[in-house]
Design a protein around this motif. Structure first.
Motif, PDB file in Angstrom:
ATOM      1  N   ARG A 181       6.107  10.033  -8.979  1.00 16.05           N
ATOM      2  CA  ARG A 181       7.062  11.085  -8.191  1.00 16.05           C
ATOM      3  C   ARG A 181       6.584  11.737  -7.174  1.00 16.05           C
ATOM      4  O   ARG A 181       6.671  12.265  -6.538  1.00 16.05           O
ATOM      5  N   THR A 182       4.947  11.526  -7.129  1.00 18.25           N
ATOM      6  CA  THR A 182       4.651  11.969  -5.578  1.00 18.25           C
ATOM      7  C   THR A 182       4.048  10.942  -4.457  1.00 18.25           C
ATOM      8  O   THR A 182       3.334  10.950  -3.723  1.00 18.25           O
ATOM      9  N   LEU A 183       4.524   9.665  -4.436  1.00 22.80           N
ATOM     10  CA  LEU A 183       4.163   8.468  -3.414  1.00 22.80           C
ATOM     11  C   LEU A 183       5.360   8.909  -2.477  1.00 22.80           C
ATOM     12  O   LEU A 183       6.684   9.248  -3.394  1.00 22.80           O
ATOM     13  N   ARG A 184       4.939   8.953  -1.654  1.00 23.18           N
ATOM     14  CA  ARG A 184       5.803   9.547  -0.025  1.00 23.18           C
ATOM     15  C   ARG A 184       5.860   8.199   0.615  1.00 23.18           C
ATOM     16  O   ARG A 184       6.846   8.584   0.661  1.00 23.18           O
TER      17      ARG A 184
ATOM     18  N   VAL B 142       0.977  -0.639  -0.242  1.00 23.97           N
ATOM     19  CA  VAL B 142       0.089   0.044  -0.085  1.00 23.97           C
ATOM     20  C   VAL B 142       1.254   0.971   0.004  1.00 23.97           C
ATOM     21  O   VAL B 142       1.685   1.537   0.633  1.00 23.97           O
ATOM     22  N   TYR B 143       0.869   2.270  -1.194  1.00 25.40           N
ATOM     23  CA  TYR B 143       2.052   3.159  -1.175  1.00 25.40           C
ATOM     24  C   TYR B 143       0.674   4.462  -1.385  1.00 25.40           C
ATOM     25  O   TYR B 143      -0.403   4.610  -1.450  1.00 25.40           O
ATOM     26  N   HIS B 144       1.348   5.498   0.115  1.00 24.44           N
ATOM     27  CA  HIS B 144       0.850   6.432   0.293  1.00 24.44           C
ATOM     28  C   HIS B 144       0.810   8.026  -0.627  1.00 24.44           C
ATOM     29  O   HIS B 144       2.812   8.188  -0.556  1.00 24.44           O
ATOM     30  N   GLY B 145       0.728   8.310  -0.944  1.00 23.79           N
ATOM     31  CA  GLY B 145       0.639   9.330  -2.003  1.00 23.79           C
ATOM     32  C   GLY B 145       0.429  10.606  -2.099  1.00 23.79           C
ATOM     33  O   GLY B 145      -0.735  10.964  -1.635  1.00 23.79           O
ATOM     34  N   ASN B 146       0.923  11.986  -2.423  1.00 24.31           N
ATOM     35  CA  ASN B 146       0.105  12.952  -1.700  1.00 24.31           C
ATOM     36  C   ASN B 146       0.399  14.398  -3.478  1.00 24.31           C
ATOM     37  O   ASN B 146       1.666  13.943  -2.898  1.00 24.31           O
ATOM     38  N   CYS B 147       0.122  15.539  -3.162  1.00 23.64           N
ATOM     39  CA  CYS B 147       0.486  16.685  -4.111  1.00 23.64           C
ATOM     40  C   CYS B 147       1.400  17.121  -2.657  1.00 23.64           C
ATOM     41  O   CYS B 147       1.159  16.584  -1.287  1.00 23.64           O
ATOM     42  N   HIS B 148       2.803  17.783  -2.756  1.00 19.94           N
ATOM     43  CA  HIS B 148       3.214  18.373  -2.097  1.00 19.94           C
ATOM     44  C   HIS B 148       2.957  19.262  -0.748  1.00 19.94           C
ATOM     45  O   HIS B 148       3.183  18.633   0.238  1.00 19.94           O
ATOM     46  N   CYS B 149       1.892  20.214  -0.555  1.00 19.27           N
ATOM     47  CA  CYS B 149       1.112  20.916  -0.072  1.00 19.27           C
ATOM     48  C   CYS B 149       0.004  19.580   0.931  1.00 19.27           C
ATOM     49  O   CYS B 149      -0.108  19.768   2.052  1.00 19.27           O
TER      50      CYS B 149
ATOM     51  N   ARG C  44      -3.422  18.611  -0.075  1.00 20.12           N
ATOM     52  CA  ARG C  44      -4.415  19.572  -0.097  1.00 20.12           C
ATOM     53  C   ARG C  44      -5.002  17.649  -1.096  1.00 20.12           C
ATOM     54  O   ARG C  44      -6.389  17.544  -1.215  1.00 20.12           O
ATOM     55  N   TYR C  45      -4.513  17.007  -2.070  1.00 18.02           N
ATOM     56  CA  TYR C  45      -5.027  16.001  -2.349  1.00 18.02           C
ATOM     57  C   TYR C  45      -4.414  14.794  -2.050  1.00 18.02           C
ATOM     58  O   TYR C  45      -2.559  14.759  -2.006  1.00 18.02           O
ATOM     59  N   CYS C  46      -4.404  13.944  -1.247  1.00 19.85           N
ATOM     60  CA  CYS C  46      -3.563  12.469  -0.500  1.00 19.85           C
ATOM     61  C   CYS C  46      -4.792  11.481  -1.956  1.00 19.85           C
ATOM     62  O   CYS C  46      -6.106  11.316  -1.876  1.00 19.85           O
ATOM     63  N   PHE C  47      -3.810  10.376  -0.822  1.00 17.16           N
ATOM     64  CA  PHE C  47      -4.057   8.866  -2.023  1.00 17.16           C
ATOM     65  C   PHE C  47      -3.258   7.856  -1.478  1.00 17.16           C
ATOM     66  O   PHE C  47      -2.718   7.988  -0.928  1.00 17.16           O
ATOM     67  N   GLN C  48      -3.922   7.200  -1.758  1.00 12.99           N
ATOM     68  CA  GLN C  48      -3.461   5.249  -2.101  1.00 12.99           C
ATOM     69  C   GLN C  48      -3.631   4.777  -2.540  1.00 12.99           C
ATOM     70  O   GLN C  48      -5.096   4.501  -3.287  1.00 12.99           O
ATOM     71  N   VAL C  49      -2.759   3.872  -3.288  1.00 14.83           N
ATOM     72  CA  VAL C  49      -2.568   2.544  -4.473  1.00 14.83           C
ATOM     73  C   VAL C  49      -2.046   1.431  -4.231  1.00 14.83           C
ATOM     74  O   VAL C  49      -0.789   1.611  -3.036  1.00 14.83           O
ATOM     75  N   SER C  50      -3.000   0.331  -4.219  1.00 13.99           N
ATOM     76  CA  SER C  50      -1.906  -0.892  -3.854  1.00 13.99           C
ATOM     77  C   SER C  50      -1.177  -1.409  -5.040  1.00 13.99           C
ATOM     78  O   SER C  50      -1.828  -1.336  -6.362  1.00 13.99           O
ATOM     79  N   ALA C  51      -0.083  -2.101  -4.937  1.00 11.72           N
ATOM     80  CA  ALA C  51       0.773  -1.883  -6.100  1.00 11.72           C
ATOM     81  C   ALA C  51       1.731  -3.068  -5.424  1.00 11.72           C
ATOM     82  O   ALA C  51       2.540  -3.291  -4.552  1.00 11.72           O
ATOM     83  N   PRO C  52       1.909  -4.052  -6.439  1.00  9.11           N
ATOM     84  CA  PRO C  52       3.387  -4.734  -6.225  1.00  9.11           C
ATOM     85  C   PRO C  52       4.549  -3.922  -5.959  1.00  9.11           C
ATOM     86  O   PRO C  52       4.586  -2.920  -6.100  1.00  9.11           O
ATOM     87  N   ASN C  53       5.470  -4.197  -5.663  1.00  8.25           N
ATOM     88  CA  ASN C  53       6.762  -2.929  -5.419  1.00  8.25           C
ATOM     89  C   ASN C  53       7.306  -2.448  -7.097  1.00  8.25           C
ATOM     90  O   ASN C  53       7.240  -3.198  -7.927  1.00  8.25           O
ATOM     91  N   ILE C  54       7.126  -1.607  -6.548  1.00 10.20           N
ATOM     92  CA  ILE C  54       7.743  -0.546  -8.199  1.00 10.20           C
ATOM     93  C   ILE C  54       9.175  -0.638  -8.486  1.00 10.20           C
ATOM     94  O   ILE C  54       9.676  -0.188  -7.339  1.00 10.20           O
ATOM     95  N   THR C  55       9.625  -1.157  -9.653  1.00 12.87           N
ATOM     96  CA  THR C  55      10.816  -1.066  -9.532  1.00 12.87           C
ATOM     97  C   THR C  55      10.836  -0.235 -11.059  1.00 12.87           C
ATOM     98  O   THR C  55      12.495  -0.738 -11.367  1.00 12.87           O
TER      99      THR C  55
END
Length: 285
Positions: free
Chosen positions: A100-103, A8-15, A17-28
């Motif tokens: 690039r937005t994955l935190r 489960v990857y958590h991502g967001n714009c830098h500030c 104000r928009y956040c999300f999560q996505v389930s994916a195999p290890n990103i390589t």
């Protein structure tokens, strides 16, 4: 056969104000696109599995900009390009996430470089204006622009002769920023009134983004208040002021916004700082 567990990857714009999560195999690995918008924004795409993407926070900050190739959504507060959908080419109809937005966990784009696959895709010209003819004084000029043409710059000099810098701090990684820092006298700017600005930390530097297409062309340098140097001993104050005035005389430009950019040709000239996003935190509800 071993079953690969999704992350489960958590991502967001830098500030944030928009956040999300996505389930994916290890990103390589990642996908890139050669259209002008993806090139100027340095997008690294992930195609998520259906049903794996969830919006966690949405304060209505995403602006959509469309070319014939891409429907792009970027934050109109911090400038981060977050998600998109390709409208043509081999990814037509695919929903895409900007890696690039994955935190958390963090995916270092520098590590993905050798495993990034690119596909050819050319969008129709979206530049509304053109550079004034009188500004074309030398063949050494480099032209920079956002995708729609509202924000433009002309550098009277050689990019190859400048120091090129790229790092993967939390802000720069999201805009894929590669900077050069010529003097203001060597740069002609157009469309300063057509950007929004995002300042962080001490607010000594402001990154600007085209209000229409969200491309980052230039930054503004403000520096600390000059009064902060008054408390320094005379010798240190003189040196500090020399650095201050030098910094205040530069005009940072984003190399990715350079028209007809051949990134492979200048890649060996880019000085990288691979420090990552340590210390970057969001105060999320």
């Amino acid at each position: 056969m071993a079953i690969t567990q999704d992350i489960v990857y958590h991502g967001n714009c830098h500030c944030g104000r928009y956040c999300f999560q996505v389930s994916a195999p290890n990103i390589t690995s990642a996908i890139s696109c050669t259209c002008s918008l993806c090139t100027k924004k340095g997008y690294l795409w992930l195609v998520p599995a259906e049903g794996s993407f969830t919006v966690v926070r949405d304060e209505g900050c995403l602006t959509e900009y469309r070319t014939s190739t891409l429907a792009d959504k970027f934050c109109n507060y911090c400038g981060s390009g977050v998600v998109g959908k390709h409208l043509s080419g081999s990814l037509q109809g695919q929903f895409l996430i900007n890696i690039r937005t994955l935190r958390e966990p963090y995916v270092n784009p520098f590590k993905l470089e050798s495993t990034t696959s690119a596909f050819e895709s050319k969008d129709e010209a979206r530049v509304r204006g053109s550079f004034p003819r009188q500004s074309m004084e030398t063949t050494a000029n480099h032209l920079f622009s956002c995708n729609c043409g509202d924000v433009r710059a002309e550098f009277v000099g050689s990019v190859e002769a400048e120091e090129l810098k790229e790092d993967n701090c939390s802000k720069c990684v999201r805009t894929a920023y590669i900077g050069i820092y010529p003097s203001k006298d060597a740069v002609r700017m157009y469309g300063r009134d057509r950007v929004f600005e995002y300042l962080t930390g001490g607010k000594f530097t402001g990154a600007t983004y085209c209000k229409t297409c969200g491309v980052h062309v230039f930054s503004n340098i403000y520096g600390p208040p000059i009064s902060v140097f008054d408390k320094l001993p005379a010798e240190k104050k003189e040196r500090a002021l020399a650095v201050y005035h030098k910094n205040m005389s530069i005009q940072p430009l984003n190399v990715r916004a350079m028209n007809d950019l051949d990134l492979d040709a200048i890649r060996s000239l880019i000085k990288r700082e691979d420090e990552g996003t340590e210390g970057y935190n969001l105060d999320l509800p």
